[in-house]
Design an enzyme around this catalytic site. Structure first.
Site: not given
Ligand code: HPA
Length: 273
Positions: A31, A62, A84, A86, A212-213, A236
């Site tokens: 991302s 993406h 992904h 998800y 998540m990847s 983050n």
């Molecule tokens: N959690 C899961 N996936 C993410 C996060 C997160 O805090 N930040 C960027 N991708």
């Protein structure tokens, strides 16, 4: 699995017919990091929608295309936009691109992602060299019949992230004067961000970052024998580390901010691979 391998063959044949040859390294761009593909010289762009039997990415940020060409002296195929779990695809489907890299002759893949920082010593904007992973998705792309010609039934995951590439990345970061963290990436299914309780659990279990990847792609890379270099962009702090909510916008903004260091690192790794 046989059906997936047939899809890989069809897609790889199609990509080869577009003029992809002598492939060395695959690039999977997370991302906000897809811009690296824009530096590829004499780019040949192959849209996912044109590839037979290929899944289509649905997440904002993406692009959904392969970019082939030369980058810092290496023949690369960049996956700009990944699949992904998800999104509703199977683990087998989201790892089709990794199998395609192998089918096209690549020896290595640089796998990147945006991730949440679990390690309290991290700061948003840090880059983290991935040294190991925890598969917390509850699934595995190798479930099903195994084709022994492709890879072993029970792949060893002791060195899933190539040890020589780790040494290389450490040295490159030092030479470039770029601060780089190191740690364990824990893969969740998403699409929810984790709860603060889940993040406390992740920390206890040994994770430094969550996302998540990546985890399924690294498993398949290991299975087919591709060497992996992994980089997380800590966009983050994960849920509950700071007393503030999370959002996708922040992920995109922070990955854009660290893009310059990320780019320098990727270019130099490529050169020395
Ligand atoms: N959690 C899961 N996936 C993410 C996060 C997160 O805090 N930040 C960027 N991708």
């Amino acid at each position: 699995m046989q059906e997936i391998l047939k899809r890989v063959e069809n897609a790889a044949d199609f990509i080869k017919d577009q003029g992809v040859e002598d492939l060395e390294v695959g690039l999977i761009l997370g991302s906000g990091l897809g811009k690296v593909a824009e530096m590829i010289e004499n780019p040949l762009i192959i849209s996912y929608t044109d590839i037979p039997d290929f899944p289509i990415s649905t997440v904002a940020g993406h692009a959904g295309q392969f970019v082939y060409g030369t980058l810092n002296g290496k023949k690369v195929l960049a996956q700009q936009g990944r699949f992904h779990y998800y999104e509703g695809y199977s683990m087998q489907e989201i790892t089709i691109p990794v199998r395609i890299l192998k089918a096209l002759g690549a020896h290595s893949v640089i796998i990147t992602n945006a991730a949440g920082g679990v390690n309290k010593a991290f700061t948003p904007g840090d880059l983290m060299m991935i040294t190991d992973q925890i598969n917390y998705t509850g699934d595995n792309p190798l479930i099903g019949r195994n084709d022994d010609e492709v890879g072993p039934r029970f792949p060893d995951m002791s060195y899933a992230y190539d040890v020589d590439y780790q040494v290389l990345m450490r040295n490159i970061a030092k030479d470039l004067g770029i601060k780089i963290q190191e740690g364990v990436y824990m893969g969740y299914s998403g699409p929810t961000y984790e709860t603060p309780a889940e993040i406390r659990m992740s920390r206890i279990l040994g994770a430094d970052a969550v996302g998540m990847s990546t985890v399924p792609e690294v498993i398949v890379a290991q299975h087919v024998g591709l060497r992996v270099a992994g980089i997380s962009c800590i966009t983050n702090m994960a849920a509950g580390v700071l007393d503030q909510p999370l959002n996708h916008q922040e992920v995109i903004e922070v990955s854009a901010r660290v893009y310059d260091h990320f780019k320098q690192l990727v270019l130099e790794i490529l050169k020395q691979m």
